[in-house]
Design an enzyme around this catalytic site. Structure first.
Site, PDB file in Angstrom:
ATOM      1  N   SER A  42      39.989  35.757  39.205  1.00  0.00           N
ATOM      2  CA  SER A  42      41.351  35.470  38.770  1.00  0.00           C
ATOM      3  C   SER A  42      41.790  34.099  39.294  1.00  0.00           C
ATOM      4  CB  SER A  42      42.281  36.599  39.244  1.00  0.00           C
ATOM      5  OG  SER A  42      43.534  36.526  38.616  1.00  0.00           O
ATOM      6  N   ASP A 163      41.449  40.459  33.593  1.00  0.00           N
ATOM      7  CA  ASP A 163      41.347  39.981  34.974  1.00  0.00           C
ATOM      8  C   ASP A 163      40.186  40.632  35.734  1.00  0.00           C
ATOM      9  OD1 ASP A 163      41.954  39.753  37.854  1.00  0.00           O
ATOM     10  OD2 ASP A 163      43.867  38.947  37.190  1.00  0.00           O
TER      11      ASP A 163
END
Length: 287
Positions: A42, A163
């Protein structure tokens, strides 16, 4: 902590809390400290990519200066279909119009860079290394940052992804599997932090076509806390050096207060600077 040439750098995500990591990475670059292996999730991936391209200050600019100018976080972007954080702007407009991504320097970096995403079809983490295809590199980094629910699903090689933190929030185990038994781990929460023991249940219509991701999200807190327990045990054994904020954070995942972000950036820089001598023994010369 034993020093050798097989030391990895593991970068946690955390949205805008990743500005702490930006401070750490800028300190590493200022001191010419480079790792032969970097793995990021991320925000850890999006900030790590500028470390690999050796563009000191690029992530600072995007996290603070660009936020001031273009306010790319908020409901207006969500209502336009771009997500609460406008990742299309950050990954496909920012590199072209505001602060070019030095892809040639990125390709030449004499070490590995791994970006972690979550495969919506399998519910498993994907570990992507890409140094040849410019667009695929940005696609993978964007996918790694695609916050569930808050951002539209991303695609890499036509595979739906979100993510990387959903499936592997702190990829220390993967770094070890890749042969890097000694690691520096940059966390974006203070020591002792754990997610509340509460399952996350999405409304049934959200990601209904991706039940594996629904399940990963439901138990995300448990997997995250278990990984932090594992890192604590490695730290006690001297197998990892952990750089983390010293106090509970006042910065949220979607923080827009740039004064708070500036303070956290400076804390990250200072924490890395305090460990400079230890870090020097862990890094390979950049050739």
């Amino acid at each position: 902590m034993r020093t050798d040439t097989a030391t990895g750098l593991v970068l946690e995500g955390g949205g805008m809390r990743g500005i702490f990591t930006v401070g750490v990475l800028d300190c590493l670059m200022d001191n010419q400290l480079w790792f032969p292996y970097v793995i990021g999730v991320s925000a850890g991936a999006s900030n790590g990519i500028s470390y690999i391209s050796q563009q000191r200050g690029r992530s600072y600019f995007s996290n603070i200066e660009l936020l001031k100018k273009h306010n790319y976080i908020g409901l207006k972007h969500l209502l336009k279909g771009n997500g609460y954080i406008d990742l299309h702007f950050l990954f496909y407009e920012y590199p072209d119009k505001y602060y070019p991504f030095d892809f040639e320097a990125y390709k030449k970096y004499p070490g590995r860079f791994v970006m972690v995403t979550s495969n919506c079809l399998t519910g498993q983490a994907e570990y992507i290394e890409e140094k040849q295809d410019y667009k695929r590199t940005l696609d993978a980094c964007k996918a790694s940052c695609t916050l569930p629910v808050m951002c539209p699903i991303s695609y890499v090689d036509d595979i739906p992804m979100v993510d990387g933190g959903v499936c592997d929030a702190i990829p220390i185990r993967h770094a070890i599997q890749d042969g890097f038994t000694q690691n520096v781990v940059v966390l974006t929460r203070n020591k002792g932090y754990r997610k509340p023991d509460k399952e996350f249940h999405l409304p049934s219509f959200i990601y209904h076509q991706y039940p594996a991701i629904q399940e990963k999200l439901r138990l995300r807190y448990k997997n995250y806390n278990q990984t932090l327990d594992y890192i604590d045990s490695l730290e006690a054994e001297g197998k990892v050096l952990v750089i983390r904020p010293e106090k509970p954070l006042q910065v949220t995942r979607t923080e827009r207060n740039t004064a708070k972000l500036q303070d956290l950036y400076e804390e990250g820089y200072a924490c890395a600077q305090q460990l400079k001598e230890q870090l020097k023994g862990l890094c390979s010369p950049l050739k």
